[in-house]
Design an enzyme around this catalytic site. Sequence first.
Site, PDB file in Angstrom:
ATOM      1  N   SER A 150      17.081 -28.635  16.258  1.00 14.34           N
ATOM      2  CA  SER A 150      18.091 -29.819  15.899  1.00 14.34           C
ATOM      3  C   SER A 150      19.170 -29.156  14.988  1.00 14.34           C
ATOM      4  O   SER A 150      20.052 -30.017  14.564  1.00 14.34           O
ATOM      5  CB  SER A 150      16.872 -30.904  15.170  1.00 14.34           C
ATOM      6  OG  SER A 150      16.730 -30.501  13.739  1.00 14.34           O
ATOM      7  N   LYS A 187      17.526 -31.321   7.506  1.00 15.36           N
ATOM      8  CA  LYS A 187      18.758 -32.056   8.204  1.00 15.36           C
ATOM      9  C   LYS A 187      19.510 -31.872   7.137  1.00 15.36           C
ATOM     10  O   LYS A 187      19.579 -31.642   5.815  1.00 15.36           O
ATOM     11  CB  LYS A 187      18.279 -33.321   8.308  1.00 15.36           C
ATOM     12  CG  LYS A 187      17.309 -33.441   9.442  1.00 15.36           C
ATOM     13  CD  LYS A 187      17.937 -33.275  10.899  1.00 15.36           C
ATOM     14  CE  LYS A 187      16.776 -33.742  11.898  1.00 15.36           C
ATOM     15  NZ  LYS A 187      15.708 -32.801  11.998  1.00 15.36           N
TER      16      LYS A 187
END
Length: 232
Positions: A150, A187
Amino acid sequence: MNTTDIKPLTKRQGEIFDFILESMAANGAPPTRIEIADHFGFRSPNAAEDHLKALDKKGHIELRAGTSRGIFITEQARLNSQHAEQMASPGQLVTGEVENSSETHGLAVVGDVAAGAPILASQHVQQYLSVDQTLFADRADFLLKVKGDSMIDIGIFERDLLAIKKVHTARNNEIVVARIGDDVTVKRYEKHGATVSLHAENEDYAPIEVDLQNEPFAIEGVVVGLIRQGLQ
């Protein structure tokens, strides 16, 4: 490009190289071609691309296709650069070397995190590593093994080790280790009012939106460095 073949830069190339380093230090990611063009007043991103290709050819960066910000500082340029201190500013991901150590004063390497358990619980620690902390933007408290793809657009790949400083608050745009309920994720952090957005660095992943008034959320730490082990 063989990083031992590093060649001197022109004044403008040096300015662009500096801008890349500054962007990485401030934002944790290299600039886009559009951002480079805007900063230097180029008429189009194609001019920025030409300069980047020159930097690649001279061994200061490596351009990688297939990623939106596929600009990577070469190891030789990082070591030789008079801007090494800038590269160690908060937010940048610095690649380092590690060696195995059985001594428990090394940094704990955290693997899979069980639901609901503290991130540094003993069952999560796979080993301890002796690490040169001067490679990082700030002193790290533990290392977290990356799973998934990701964050690949800023050069964070599966099996990399992220150096984590254990904190419970973060600034917008920092890369964080966040816990949403029982799940832990890495993230880019953005908070507006009572809403947190966690952004992946891979266009295949949509942002994770967290309503702080209704969902359990906590920051476990911020990323202050990266170690590429070269494992299979």
